[in-house]
Scaffold this active site. Structure first.
Site: not given
Ligand code: PMP
Length: 399
Positions: A118, A195, A198, A221, A358
């Site tokens: 991303h 990261d 998700q 999220k 993105c």
């Protein structure tokens, strides 16, 4: 037992019968307990934290710090000071780039960044590379959107100081082999920034077992509000990092001849924080922890398999990447623009995401302008998938 009807009833935003929400990787809907937590944080005892000496501020501070402990236990961090509140994953990544990387990197140093990342996990590294003279090298991905581990091995030298990768990729839902990446990076003395925007949604994360140096995620999220996120960092690393933002509450003593800073976690939390967001994130985590999470993931994967099986019979439809992990998958339909499909789906009350998500480098590597991304959450139903397939089939017939 995972009970989809009971789950679904807890989401006020999903009570609109015709609407199908398949965009949870962009942001998840919120259960009522989380909405109530936001309201009660303001209605019952709202006050600033770590300031003042009245009972309201003491209560607010206790709730705020208890929320930090909830996050600590959720990801199995060793200390609660290793949990830094941020606005989200993006701010956490920028904090690491500016506070960890900027003072350390020198010309000749290398930052390895996954090709499918991303933009939030690319641009902060580009900015710090520009500031320090360090170089970014991409870890290429294969056609099925997995990191090319042979290429990673070849790129990994003692010049590499930072490896930045996603736990689960936002475009294709592919899980990356973060355990191996971390172990190999550590062998050359590099640190790894994961990261988890998700990944945190779909797995029980244990930062100690992973041995991740930094792990970041956004609350929104994970069924919590927008504007709250988490930077986890190993205490020794965070202790050695200078503050990034300056302001109130991150200082010990300010004078015009110099300022001394407070310790962790306050030194990274200048200004009034998102108090209700932190408390509501902790409510979301408690809510999630009381669910049958394995059952929820199994439910998501069953819906995904159903969708993929049905889509496989559509002419000219190509999946992007492997559809093996999480509730996210992406596809293109040759000869039809993704915007047109998304518009026709929207007209039929189906919310999916269309675009480059993105992730320009990923799209460039695959020579596509964008994809249709479907992201399934634990509150989606078989009926949602049926409606989506019917709407997509209709859209394809029209186009
Ligand atoms: N990384 C990944 C993998 C993401 O999916 C996202 C959100 N789309 C981000 C980072 C950025 O998260 P936020 O916008 O909440 O800061």
């Amino acid at each position: 037992m995972f009970d989809i009807d009971a789950i679904r009833r807890q989401f006020p935003a999903l009570q609109v019968p015709a609407a199908v929400y398949l965009d949870s990787a962009a942001t998840a809907q919120k259960p009522k307990v989380v909405l109530d937590a936001i309201q009660s944080a303001y209605q019952q005892g709202h006050a600033n934290v770590h300031r003042g000496n009245h009972q309201l501020t003491a209560n607010a501070t206790a709730a705020f710090e208890a929320a930090r402990k909830t996050v600590q236990h959720f990801i199995n961090a060793t200390f609660s000071q290793e949990i830094i509140w941020t606005r989200g994953a993006t701010e956490a990544l920028n904090l690491i780039a500016q506070s960890y990387a900027r003072p350390r990197l020198q010309p000749g140093d290398i930052i390895l960044v996954g090709e499918m990342e991303h933009h939030a996990n690319i641009v902060p590294w580009q900015m710090v590379a520009e500031q320090t003279g360090a170089t970014i090298q991409k870890i290429p991905m294969s056609r099925d959107c997995q990191l090319d581990m042979a290429a990673f091995d070849a790129l990994l030298t003692d010049k590499v100081k930072i490896v930045a990768v996603a736990h689960i990729t936002n475009v294709t839902g592919t899980r990356q082999p973060i355990e191996t990446l971390i172990q190999k990076a550590h062998e050359v003395g590099a640190i790894v920034v994961v990261d988890g925007a998700q990944g945190i949604v779909h797995e029980n994360v244990d930062v100690q077992a992973l041995d991740a140096d930094f792990y970041v995620f956004s609350g929104h999220k994970l069924f919590a509000p927008t504007g709250i996120g988490v930077l986890y960092g190993k205490k020794a690393l965070l202790d050695a990092m200078p503050p990034w933002h300056g302001g109130g509450k991150m200082v010990e003593k300010v004078s015009f001849s110099g300022t001394t800073f407070t310790g962790l976690p306050g030194k990274f939390e200048a200004g009034t924080p998102n108090i209700s967001g932190a408390v509501a994130l902790s409510t979301a985590i408690q809510w999630l922890s009381e669910l049958d999470r394995d059952g929820a993931e199994a439910h998501i994967l069953t819906l995904k398999d159903k969708a993929i099986a049905a889509l496989s019979s559509l002419d000219d439809l190509r999946f992007i990447g492997l559809q093996t992990h999480s509730g996210v998958f992406s596809f293109v339909i040759d000869g039809i623009h993704y915007q047109d499909i998304a518009m026709l789906l929207d007209q039929q009350n189906i919310a999916v995401r269309a675009g480059n998500h993105c992730a320009h480098p990923l799209c460039d590597a695959l020579n596509i302008a964008g994809t249709i991304r479907v992201s399934i959450a634990l509150y989606n139903t078989e009926e949602d998938i049926d409606k989506f397939i019917a709407a997509l089939t209709k859209a394809c017939d029209l186009l």
